[in-house]
Design a protein around this motif. Sequence first.
Motif, PDB file in Angstrom:
ATOM      1  N   THR A 115      41.066  23.275  33.582  1.00 50.38           N
ATOM      2  CA  THR A 115      39.706  23.357  33.059  1.00 50.38           C
ATOM      3  C   THR A 115      39.275  22.016  32.477  1.00 50.38           C
ATOM      4  OG1 THR A 115      40.593  24.129  30.946  1.00 50.38           O
ATOM      5  CG2 THR A 115      39.906  25.811  32.518  1.00 50.38           C
ATOM      6  N   VAL A 116      37.968  21.898  32.221  1.00 48.50           N
ATOM      7  CA  VAL A 116      37.419  20.722  31.528  1.00 48.50           C
ATOM      8  C   VAL A 116      36.918  21.175  30.162  1.00 48.50           C
ATOM      9  CG1 VAL A 116      35.737  18.848  31.598  1.00 48.50           C
ATOM     10  CG2 VAL A 116      36.822  19.631  33.711  1.00 48.50           C
ATOM     11  N   GLY A 117      35.780  21.879  30.142  1.00 48.41           N
ATOM     12  CA  GLY A 117      35.361  22.494  28.893  1.00 48.41           C
ATOM     13  C   GLY A 117      36.296  23.638  28.551  1.00 48.41           C
ATOM     14  N   GLY A 118      36.520  23.858  27.268  1.00 44.01           N
ATOM     15  CA  GLY A 118      37.424  24.932  26.851  1.00 44.01           C
ATOM     16  C   GLY A 118      37.015  26.267  27.441  1.00 44.01           C
ATOM     17  N   LEU A 119      37.989  27.018  27.941  1.00 46.18           N
ATOM     18  CA  LEU A 119      37.723  28.322  28.563  1.00 46.18           C
ATOM     19  C   LEU A 119      38.681  29.354  27.985  1.00 46.18           C
ATOM     20  CD1 LEU A 119      36.475  30.276  30.564  1.00 46.18           C
ATOM     21  CD2 LEU A 119      37.900  29.285  32.364  1.00 46.18           C
ATOM     22  N   VAL A 120      38.118  30.345  27.310  1.00 41.67           N
ATOM     23  CA  VAL A 120      38.898  31.450  26.751  1.00 41.67           C
ATOM     24  C   VAL A 120      38.563  32.712  27.530  1.00 41.67           C
ATOM     25  CG1 VAL A 120      39.283  32.908  24.722  1.00 41.67           C
ATOM     26  CG2 VAL A 120      39.045  30.428  24.455  1.00 41.67           C
ATOM     27  N   VAL A 121      39.604  33.407  27.984  1.00 44.95           N
ATOM     28  CA  VAL A 121      39.441  34.678  28.695  1.00 44.95           C
ATOM     29  C   VAL A 121      40.017  35.774  27.805  1.00 44.95           C
ATOM     30  CG1 VAL A 121      39.941  35.991  30.777  1.00 44.95           C
ATOM     31  CG2 VAL A 121      39.666  33.497  30.910  1.00 44.95           C
ATOM     32  N   ALA A 122      39.145  36.613  27.267  1.00 45.48           N
ATOM     33  CA  ALA A 122      39.588  37.723  26.417  1.00 45.48           C
ATOM     34  C   ALA A 122      39.862  38.938  27.294  1.00 45.48           C
ATOM     35  CB  ALA A 122      38.531  38.050  25.372  1.00 45.48           C
ATOM     36  N   ILE A 123      41.065  39.479  27.159  1.00 47.83           N
ATOM     37  CA  ILE A 123      41.475  40.644  27.946  1.00 47.83           C
ATOM     38  C   ILE A 123      41.805  41.768  26.973  1.00 47.83           C
ATOM     39  CG2 ILE A 123      43.099  41.532  29.645  1.00 47.83           C
ATOM     40  CD1 ILE A 123      43.659  38.589  30.425  1.00 47.83           C
ATOM     41  N   ALA A 124      41.111  42.890  27.111  1.00 50.84           N
ATOM     42  CA  ALA A 124      41.293  44.016  26.190  1.00 50.84           C
ATOM     43  C   ALA A 124      42.160  45.080  26.845  1.00 50.84           C
ATOM     44  CB  ALA A 124      39.941  44.592  25.788  1.00 50.84           C
ATOM     45  N   ASP A 125      43.387  45.205  26.366  1.00 52.57           N
ATOM     46  CA  ASP A 125      44.307  46.218  26.881  1.00 52.57           C
ATOM     47  C   ASP A 125      44.030  47.560  26.214  1.00 52.57           C
ATOM     48  OD1 ASP A 125      45.445  44.229  28.348  1.00 52.57           O
ATOM     49  OD2 ASP A 125      47.477  44.490  27.582  1.00 52.57           O
ATOM     50  N   ASP A 126      44.010  48.603  27.014  1.00 49.19           N
ATOM     51  CA  ASP A 126      43.732  49.947  26.493  1.00 49.19           C
ATOM     52  C   ASP A 126      45.051  50.664  26.221  1.00 49.19           C
ATOM     53  OD1 ASP A 126      42.440  52.195  25.682  1.00 49.19           O
ATOM     54  OD2 ASP A 126      41.723  52.794  27.660  1.00 49.19           O
ATOM     55  N   VAL A 127      45.743  50.221  25.182  1.00 48.97           N
ATOM     56  CA  VAL A 127      47.012  50.841  24.806  1.00 48.97           C
ATOM     57  C   VAL A 127      46.732  52.257  24.303  1.00 48.97           C
ATOM     58  CG1 VAL A 127      49.029  50.684  23.305  1.00 48.97           C
ATOM     59  CG2 VAL A 127      47.981  48.591  24.211  1.00 48.97           C
ATOM     60  N   GLY A 128      47.338  53.233  24.935  1.00 49.89           N
ATOM     61  CA  GLY A 128      47.071  54.624  24.598  1.00 49.89           C
ATOM     62  C   GLY A 128      46.072  55.291  25.520  1.00 49.89           C
ATOM     63  N   LEU A 129      45.521  54.535  26.484  1.00 52.33           N
ATOM     64  CA  LEU A 129      44.598  55.070  27.493  1.00 52.33           C
ATOM     65  C   LEU A 129      43.429  55.843  26.890  1.00 52.33           C
ATOM     66  CD1 LEU A 129      47.713  55.278  28.877  1.00 52.33           C
ATOM     67  CD2 LEU A 129      46.305  55.859  30.816  1.00 52.33           C
ATOM     68  N   SER A 130      42.686  55.196  26.015  1.00 48.85           N
ATOM     69  CA  SER A 130      41.500  55.842  25.461  1.00 48.85           C
ATOM     70  C   SER A 130      40.424  56.037  26.518  1.00 48.85           C
ATOM     71  CB  SER A 130      40.933  54.997  24.312  1.00 48.85           C
ATOM     72  OG  SER A 130      41.857  54.882  23.270  1.00 48.85           O
ATOM     73  N   SER A 131      40.325  55.080  27.450  1.00 47.74           N
ATOM     74  CA  SER A 131      39.251  55.163  28.441  1.00 47.74           C
ATOM     75  C   SER A 131      39.610  54.364  29.689  1.00 47.74           C
ATOM     76  CB  SER A 131      37.944  54.639  27.833  1.00 47.74           C
ATOM     77  OG  SER A 131      36.880  54.763  28.742  1.00 47.74           O
ATOM     78  N   SER A 132      40.778  54.616  30.242  1.00 43.68           N
ATOM     79  CA  SER A 132      41.230  53.829  31.394  1.00 43.68           C
ATOM     80  C   SER A 132      42.113  54.668  32.295  1.00 43.68           C
ATOM     81  CB  SER A 132      42.009  52.588  30.932  1.00 43.68           C
ATOM     82  OG  SER A 132      41.227  51.794  30.070  1.00 43.68           O
ATOM     83  N   GLN A 133      42.305  54.162  33.520  1.00 39.67           N
ATOM     84  CA  GLN A 133      43.121  54.890  34.488  1.00 39.67           C
ATOM     85  C   GLN A 133      44.582  54.476  34.454  1.00 39.67           C
ATOM     86  OE1 GLN A 133      40.836  52.539  35.126  1.00 39.67           O
ATOM     87  NE2 GLN A 133      40.996  51.687  37.189  1.00 39.67           N
ATOM     88  N   ASN A 134      44.909  53.411  33.709  1.00 39.63           N
ATOM     89  CA  ASN A 134      46.316  53.057  33.526  1.00 39.63           C
ATOM     90  C   ASN A 134      46.466  52.284  32.223  1.00 39.63           C
ATOM     91  OD1 ASN A 134      46.015  50.199  33.867  1.00 39.63           O
ATOM     92  ND2 ASN A 134      46.142  50.405  36.082  1.00 39.63           N
TER      93      ASN A 134
END
Length: 621
Positions: free
Chosen positions: A103-122
Amino acid sequence: MAAPQGAPAASRLLMSGNEAVARAVWESGARVATAYPGTPSTEMLETLAGYPDLYCEWSVNEKVSLEVAIGASMAGSRAFCAMKHVGVNVAADALMTLTLTGTVGGLVVAIADDVGLSSSQNEQDSRFWGRFAHLPILEAADSQEAYEMALYGFELSELFQCPVLLRMTTRVCHVRAVVAAGHRVDRPATGFVKDPARWVMVPGNAARRIPLMYERERRLREFSEDSPLNVLHPGTDRRVGFVASGPAWLHVREAFPASPVLKLGLSHPLALAKARRLAEMVERLVVIEETEPLIENELKAAGIDAHGKDILPRFGELAPATIRPAVLRLIGEAVPEPATEAHPVFPRPPTMCVACPHLGVYYTLSQLRNVIIAGDIGCYTLGAGHPWNALDSTICMGASMGMALGLDKGRAASDANKKVVAVIGDSTFLHMGMQGLADITWNRGNVTVLILDNRAVGMTGGQDNPATGRDIRGNPAPRIDFAKLVEALGVRRERIRVVDPYQLPVLFKALREETKIEEPSVIITNQPCVLIGDYEKLNPYRVIDEECTGCGNCFEVGCPAIHLTRREKVVKPSGKEVELMFARIETEACTGCGLCVQPCAPEAIVHLAPVIKPVVPIRPL
């Protein structure tokens, strides 16, 4: 969403983890922020859209979202991209090459894990991506850390010229805490510099970048050992020590406040020297991590003996009530009985909203026979439940298209006469369904596709998408016409219908006719989500008690505004015993959609009589 109103002044603010990340991104001077809505990450971009001085967009999917952020970074701007854990699967193509270009300019990728499967398929663990892509991972334990790590992530990204992954979890995303916030620092873009050897990833160029990636990882590993984010708390009870990251760190401190703990904020690359020092201090070492044993396995590979998933579950949150008894058993202590027994909670299965336009779709599908229905990801996935039971599969975003084609082409002799239907929402179709429909038409699949256009990304809170005619800030934007789009994808115009899902006979007729045609067809429903401003509430309905025969037909619609008042068993003249179900409509909740009226055999459901207020004459002053 309204236009930006300006940010709160620097102060101590009550924020969720998502809001804290958004605040940090804005303060960092980032100029571009992108995302596709997905619980538990959605509020990051929603919050950012309320701040001035940066461009925000809901992207059509996570891959495009990351690519927009990459382009902004190439132009020398700080950029941010957010997604839920399964979204990284979609964005991985870009991510796995981005690790080579850097990268050149700073790049942050936020990834939200759904621990406990509140609203996800895995419940997949996004920390794998840091190891797979050789990228640093930051893990926040609370809102303050989410704020600080997001800010720090931009500095780290620019120091090592690579994207930084900020791993969040559902608990951190949604729990609120006081955050000490600051001010925005303006950071103009530095400009794009042509460098084909870096940015054009043909095999020859990529091969020359791979050694640079491994050298960067080596430097990151050294950096991790001295990082202030990785802190060894010595403690006084040396019977057991812990290695923990994210919210598990707080749970360890609550369960064993006197024990030594290595708290990992920069969890990859792993600070092995600090972990080895901790192991030498204690009798036993336990790794507390949600969900996969990544740190545990790395410690063992380095010759450091550690417990982890041999005593703790590999799924769900690791709360103190889970950690404490497991560790007490390990060190040979008695496990105290719980002070109080948990009271059973009355089951409340998820259901659709009152008057949801999908209710009519699933009521109609439930009346069809000899049909296989491939479903998709969205609030309409609830159609698999009671009372409709009208979905046979749900795998991932857009999968209904390809799976329906596979069900058609791979059908057994016993399924020869069954019709194949795919059900997909508007945003999901634009996210990953278009390619599947193109595959159906190209390969002449015998599939009927239902596109449920409710003008919103309903499951994540009613966000806009390219078919709503609005952008993330509510400004007018071009609106995709689904009928024209599916025709362009190869569906014949004669096989495209636009239907009001509240008109059950019309919807049933369209489904029955299109499923008889042995070629691709598309039915588009066209009523808005009841939770957005486009929906118009009508005069509610009520049940005439003395007219209700207890037939129960209205309950098959599945509207939560219809309540059961009593059951009664009767014996028919044929001798068969049946159960009657008498209904009442919650008029305060009813929106007057009329779905329940149509299957009501005795016509016992009528409009609530409007309340006519007497006109009081105004006395002259």
